[in-house]
Design an enzyme around this catalytic site. Sequence first.
Site, PDB file in Angstrom:
ATOM      1  N   SER A   1       0.996  -1.235   0.242  1.00 40.99           N
ATOM      2  CA  SER A   1       0.125  -0.066   0.154  1.00 40.99           C
ATOM      3  C   SER A   1       0.846   1.313  -0.060  1.00 40.99           C
ATOM      4  O   SER A   1       2.184   1.203   0.508  1.00 40.99           O
ATOM      5  CB  SER A   1      -0.662  -0.024   1.206  1.00 40.99           C
ATOM      6  N   ASP A   2       0.419   2.337  -0.495  1.00 39.98           N
ATOM      7  CA  ASP A   2       1.094   3.654  -0.215  1.00 39.98           C
ATOM      8  C   ASP A   2       0.819   3.830   1.210  1.00 39.98           C
ATOM      9  O   ASP A   2       0.008   3.215   1.781  1.00 39.98           O
ATOM     10  CB  ASP A   2       0.474   4.691  -1.158  1.00 39.98           C
ATOM     11  N   TRP A   3       1.849   4.678   1.843  1.00 46.39           N
ATOM     12  CA  TRP A   3       1.791   5.077   3.123  1.00 46.39           C
ATOM     13  C   TRP A   3       0.456   5.533   3.783  1.00 46.39           C
ATOM     14  O   TRP A   3       0.201   6.566   3.311  1.00 46.39           O
ATOM     15  CB  TRP A   3       2.963   6.057   3.297  1.00 46.39           C
TER      16      TRP A   3
END
Length: 707
Positions: A247-249
């Site tokens: 996932s993106d942060w």
Amino acid sequence: MFTAFVSASAQSKKDASIDSKIASLIRKLTLEEKISLLHANGIFSAGGIKRLGIPQIMTDDGPLGVREDVKEGWGSANLTTDSATFFPNGSALAATWNPELAYRYGHDMAEEARARGKNIILAPAFNICRIPLCGRTYEYYSEDPFLNSRLAVQSVKGIQSQHVAACVKHFAVNNQEVERNRINVEVDERTLREIYLPAFKASITEGNAWTIMSAYNKLRGAYCSENDYLLNQLLKGEWKFKGAVISDWGGTHSTVKAANYGLDLEMGSRPPYNTYYFADKLLDSVKAGKVSTKVIDEKVRRILWVLYHTDMSENLPKGAINTPAHSKTVYDIASESIVLLKNDKHLLPLNTSGIKSIAVIGDNATHTFHLGGFGAGVKARYEVTALAGLQNRLGKAVDIKYAQGYSAVYRPYGKNARTENAKPDSAMIQQAVATAKSSDVAILFIGGNRDYESEGRDRKDLTLPFGEQALVDAVTAANPNTIVVVVGGAPYDIGDIKKNNHTIVWSWYNGSENGNALADVLIGKINPSGKLPFTFPASLKDSPAFALNAYPGENLQEEYKEGILVGYRWFDTKKIEPLYCFGYGLSYADYKYSGFYTNKKSYKPSENITATLKVKNTGKYAGKETVQLYVSKTGSVVERAEKELKAFKKVKIAAGETATVTLSIAVKDLAYYDVKTSKWVVEPGKYKLLAGTSSRDIEQSGTITVD
Ligand code: BGC
């Protein structure tokens, strides 16, 4: 290209052995241990199980180089061991049109990641430049899916040659920063397949990327981190992706949906990490039967697979930081990225023997670009500014005087926020004018910087910031030998400069060797060969999403109304004159194209078209020219862009020499995506092949038929 040869049977033996090791590890892991592998346990780390010898997942940002180590809260870890090479930004790399340099970029950055103990580098980033204002245009490559694909594949191969996983990002349609965490993108299937996905697909199916990062935004109502269509059907299904989806942060929004719809690893930067969707909540969901153990095992298998290709692989290289070879790569990328926009008086290259004094003017002559704004930067081991570069090259022979010209303070947040395009500073301009008047030549360094172009926000308009236009006008009036160097990672409105100035150079956030490369272009040690990777619109309203009022979305809905007509596809099809077109860039040499032919006149869909032409360097300087081959289909059953880039080749040609350039296009790549049958369809009939030095300077052409 650039791939070590491994026989198919040796590879499948290796794969089978990895698969069986993974299966055996999975049998030994408890459910709790498995879940501990699926979420962050630090800003850039996850997993790690000592008792079974499973190393931690250690990620770090690119794409500008390996980011410095940070503590919780994103503050510097204050290490003395985490400085690194600053590599040119994405659009600079794209402006080289040189996949070989993309490979070297990936290879060298990953060598540094290895030396720093990272096994995943969060790069390359190559979302399509749909919006010229997008804050991350500088990080991304281009507006064209083909150029993007060729560079992405080689960047990935370069990175992974060092047993470091590339993490291609951001999957998918993260084309603006405004409302990126909430915006829902509606894009038709053909456009998605033809414009926004090709580079992702190529980096998986050709580049064999081991990880991919889901984007923050939604696509068709579902967050990209829980998007069954994107992650399960396309990526893992159609493209047979074997690695892990990260996932993106902070970009995960659910447990059950994200787990079942294809996310493998949840990353984020805020503790406590056991509260993450893929931590205790995932354990509970498994126990409640909402997520099956099969789904968990599959994620663990993917994570271990990435580790078996990185830290758990054989012959792990040691890595190295900022070697002379890395600096050379940065220098080569920077030198090949710089775009000569205008040279009407042949003031460039500078005739240094006749010049006694140079006025270097503008904040960007002394500004560094390795840090700035929000998002990933690099603690650069060194960065040569434009002024230092000129001093390095000419300091002994020429009197170099510097005037700042404008103040480039841009602080979008906090009490002392300063976000307006600051007004011209008349005292600074006066000083600049005086410096210019007393010098043989004036070189202006203006444009953006990394505070002004930043992740997390888009620019408001294309206007040059910091009152720069007034400075340019005043200095140009004071010295007829004024050269304008604009530094930026995205299009700006430089219409007045194009109108009023005779000499214009475009440069980028060009890494540690920025100033040396720039100086060498100005003095002619390097013949510029960069070509614009995106269209510069004459006015924002000419740009497709603005013309159709399709940005920044309404009620968090963004419809990509322009469809496939992104970038030059729009400008060409709608017959709108841009300020500078896609693929544009001059040279100190002149190139004459001739003798275009194809190996056949008609082709079957399974064949390759080979086009050959001659390019003669009729100038005085050796140079590199990028021959661009576009294809145009008239009378199609579907809407088509007037032309589409299908091949390109950069060739080195000595003065007076002629190069024979051969370009190849697979006929299957002429296909459009047919939404009725969900298949790629190669239409029979005539196609025009257009070979040019830019998208609008077509020099040679031919016609072929597909049976
Ligand atoms: C960015 C990613 C980056 C991550 C970790 C996010 O804000 O969108 O590109 O890799 O932060 O720094």
